[in-house]
Design a protein around this motif. Structure first.
Motif, short mmCIF file in Angstrom:
data_model
loop_
_atom_site.label_atom_id
_atom_site.label_comp_id
_atom_site.label_asym_id
_atom_site.label_seq_id
_atom_site.Cartn_x
_atom_site.Cartn_y
_atom_site.Cartn_z
N LEU A 29 -8.07 2.81 -6.17
CA LEU A 29 -6.48 3.38 -6.75
C LEU A 29 -5.55 2.36 -7.55
CD1 LEU A 29 -5.28 5.38 -3.59
CD2 LEU A 29 -6.88 6.10 -5.43
N ARG A 30 -5.92 1.03 -7.00
CA ARG A 30 -5.11 0.21 -7.98
C ARG A 30 -5.83 -0.16 -9.42
NH1 ARG A 30 -4.32 -2.03 -2.70
NH2 ARG A 30 -2.20 -2.31 -2.21
N THR A 31 -7.17 -0.25 -9.40
CA THR A 31 -7.62 -0.56 -10.76
C THR A 31 -8.50 0.43 -11.29
OG1 THR A 31 -9.82 -0.99 -9.54
CG2 THR A 31 -8.19 -3.01 -9.54
N ASP A 34 0.85 -1.20 0.07
CA ASP A 34 0.12 0.02 0.01
C ASP A 34 0.83 1.39 0.01
OD1 ASP A 34 -2.23 -1.63 0.19
OD2 ASP A 34 -2.48 -1.42 2.39
N ARG A 35 1.90 1.31 0.89
CA ARG A 35 2.96 2.34 1.00
C ARG A 35 3.52 2.72 -0.32
NH1 ARG A 35 3.07 3.44 6.57
NH2 ARG A 35 2.81 1.84 7.75
N LEU A 40 -11.42 1.53 3.88
CA LEU A 40 -10.17 1.43 3.41
C LEU A 40 -9.65 0.66 2.33
CD1 LEU A 40 -7.42 3.20 3.32
CD2 LEU A 40 -6.79 1.69 5.30
N ALA A 41 -9.83 -0.73 2.30
CA ALA A 41 -9.77 -1.71 1.30
C ALA A 41 -10.23 -1.50 0.11
CB ALA A 41 -10.27 -2.98 1.89
N GLN A 42 -11.62 -0.89 0.05
CA GLN A 42 -12.33 -0.47 -1.14
C GLN A 42 -11.59 0.50 -2.08
OE1 GLN A 42 -15.28 -1.73 -2.83
NE2 GLN A 42 -14.26 -0.29 -4.41
N ARG A 43 -11.34 1.67 -1.14
CA ARG A 43 -10.47 2.76 -1.67
C ARG A 43 -9.14 2.44 -2.23
NH1 ARG A 43 -12.45 7.98 2.28
NH2 ARG A 43 -14.54 7.44 2.08
N LEU A 44 -8.44 1.69 -1.52
CA LEU A 44 -7.17 1.23 -2.33
C LEU A 44 -7.45 0.51 -3.46
CD1 LEU A 44 -5.45 0.40 1.23
CD2 LEU A 44 -4.54 2.28 -0.33
N THR A 62 -5.71 8.58 2.50
CA THR A 62 -4.81 8.55 3.45
C THR A 62 -5.38 8.93 4.58
OG1 THR A 62 -3.93 10.80 2.80
CG2 THR A 62 -2.82 8.81 1.85
N TRP A 63 -6.43 9.95 4.66
CA TRP A 63 -7.02 10.30 5.97
C TRP A 63 -7.84 9.26 6.53
CZ3 TRP A 63 -12.44 10.12 7.21
CH2 TRP A 63 -12.85 10.65 8.31
N LEU A 64 -8.27 8.45 5.69
CA LEU A 64 -8.95 7.09 6.46
C LEU A 64 -7.96 6.14 6.92
CD1 LEU A 64 -11.82 5.95 6.79
CD2 LEU A 64 -11.56 4.79 4.83
N ALA A 65 -6.98 6.18 6.42
CA ALA A 65 -5.93 5.12 6.68
C ALA A 65 -5.09 5.67 8.25
CB ALA A 65 -4.62 5.01 5.81
N GLN A 66 -5.29 6.79 8.54
CA GLN A 66 -4.69 7.27 9.69
C GLN A 66 -5.77 6.62 10.90
OE1 GLN A 66 -3.54 11.79 9.83
NE2 GLN A 66 -5.35 11.69 9.11
N GLY A 67 -6.96 6.41 10.77
CA GLY A 67 -7.92 6.02 11.94
C GLY A 67 -8.69 5.09 11.45
#
Length: 298
Positions: free
Chosen positions: A286-288, A155-156, A279-283, A264-269
Motif C-alpha cells: 500500500l505504501r509503495t 499504519d493507521r 500483514l507487513a507485506q500488504r502494508l 484491514t481484515w488481516l490486521a484484525q487477527g
C-alpha cells in the motif's frame, strides 16, 4: 453484563455444547475448523457445521444470514443450507448457527462455476420477507483500523488517509450494471465442492443490496493484481458471467477498496508470525504500490 472473553477454542466449544444440547445434537469431539470472526466446528456424529459468534452484538445480522440461506434455497441458488431448526441459538452470550455440512473435505469450485452462480444470484428478485442492508464497505474499514492492535500509529494514518480518499472516489462512481442482491465476498474460496460434486456458495454474512460490479471485482483482482488465477480461469469467468468488470472505468476504485479491506481484515487477527509477516507485506504494498505478486491467500 460482564464483557465476554475474546473468542477462543475453549469458550467457543463451550457455547457449542450448550447450543447442541438445546436441539438434540451431539457435539462430542467436534472438530475445530478455524477461529476467526467466528469459531467454526464440524460435528463428528451428524453432518452439521456450527458457527459460534464472538458475541450477540450483531444478532440481527446473524438472523439475516439464516434468512438469506432459506431465500437462496427457494430461489434455486446452490448455497450452504441452514439446518431446519429454530436459530440462531443463544449460548453463553454468543450466537450459534447450524448448517448442513457440504463435505468432509475442503475442495473449491472453479471460476466458471462461480460466474454461473453469480448470474443466477444476480437475477433474483429481492427477498419479500426480510430486508437486505445497503452495501457500504467504508464504515467497516474505519472500524477495523480503529480496533486493530496489530497496526502502528503510522499504519493507521496511512489507512485512514486511503479510506478517506477512496470514500470520495466511490461516491463519484457510475455503475454500468443494475444494482441488486450481491454476495459481498464472491470468490472461489467461498465456493465449496459438495460430496455430490456440485459447487455451493458459502459465507452468506455479507449479503446486501448494491452494485453487482462488486461481486465481480475479487476474481478480477486475483488474476490481475496477485496472479492467483490464470488468464484462462479469468477469461472463463468473464465468458460465464457475460461481462468483464475490468473493462469498466470504475474497476480500479472498487479493487483499491477491496484491497484495503483485505489488509484491514488481516490486521484484525494478525496474532501469529505468518499473519504478521503477510500483514507487513500488504502494508508495504500500500505504501509503495509494489509487491502485490508476493501476496499470499490468507
Amino acid at each position: 453484563m460482564d464483557t465476554l472473553h475474546p473468542l477462543d477454542s475453549q469458550n467457543a466449544r463451550s457455547a457449542l455444547v450448550v447450543a447442541c444440547a438445546a436441539v438434540g445434537l451431539d457435539p462430542s469431539d467436534a472438530e475445530l475448523i478455524r477461529i476467526g470472526s467466528n469459531g467454526v466446528f464440524r460435528l463428528r456424529h451428524q453432518p452439521v457445521v456450527a458457527r459460534v459468534t464472538r458475541d450477540v452484538d450483531h444478532l440481527d445480522a446473524v438472523r439475516r444470514e439464516i434468512a438469506v440461506s432459506r431465500w437462496l434455497a427457494a430461489g434455486g441458488v446452490p448455497a450452504v443450507r441452514a439446518l431446519g431448526v429454530p436459530q440462531p441459538l443463544i449460548a453463553e452470550g454468543r450466537a450459534v448457527t447450524l448448517w448442513e455440512s457440504v463435505s468432509d473435505s475442503v475442495e473449491y469450485g472453479t471460476t466458471v462455476e462461480l460466474a454461473s452462480i453469480l448470474r443466477r444470484l444476480h437475477g433474483l428478485e429481492l427477498p419479500a420477507n426480510f430486508l437486505l442492508p445497503r452495501f457500504d464497505p467504508l464504515p467497516r474499514l474505519s472500524d477495523r483500523i480503529e480496533r486493530s492492535a496489530a497496526l502502528t500509529a503510522a499504519d493507521r494514518r496511512l489507512l485512514d488517509a486511503m479510506t478517506s480518499e477512496l470514500s470520495s472516489a466511490y461516491e463519484k462512481l457510475r455503475f454500468e450494471l443494475p444494482e441488486g442482491p450481491i454476495h459481498g465476498d464472491a470468490n472461489v474460496g467461498n465456493l465449496l465442492r459438495s460430496q455430490t460434486g456440485d459447487a455451493v456458495l458459502s459465507d452468506l454474512d455479507e449479503f446486501s443490496v448494491g452494485p453487482r460490479e462488486w461481486d465481480l471485482t475479487l476474481t478480477a483482482m486475483y488474476f490481475e493484481r496477485y496472479g492467483w488465477h490464470t488468464e484462462a480461469e479469468y477469461h472463463g469467468f468473464c465468458a460465464g458471467y457475460g461481462w468483464d468488470v475490468m473493462e469498466w472505468t470504475g474497476y480500479g476504485v472498487l479493487a483499491d477498496i477491496k484491497e484495503l479491506m483485505m489488509v484491514t481484515w488481516l490486521a484484525q487477527g494478525a496474532s501469529d508470525g505468518k499473519a504478521r509477516q503477510e500483514l507487513a507485506q500488504r502494508l508495504d504494498t500500500l505504501r509503495t504500490g509494489e509487491g502485490r505478486k508476493l501476496w499470499k491467500p490468507f
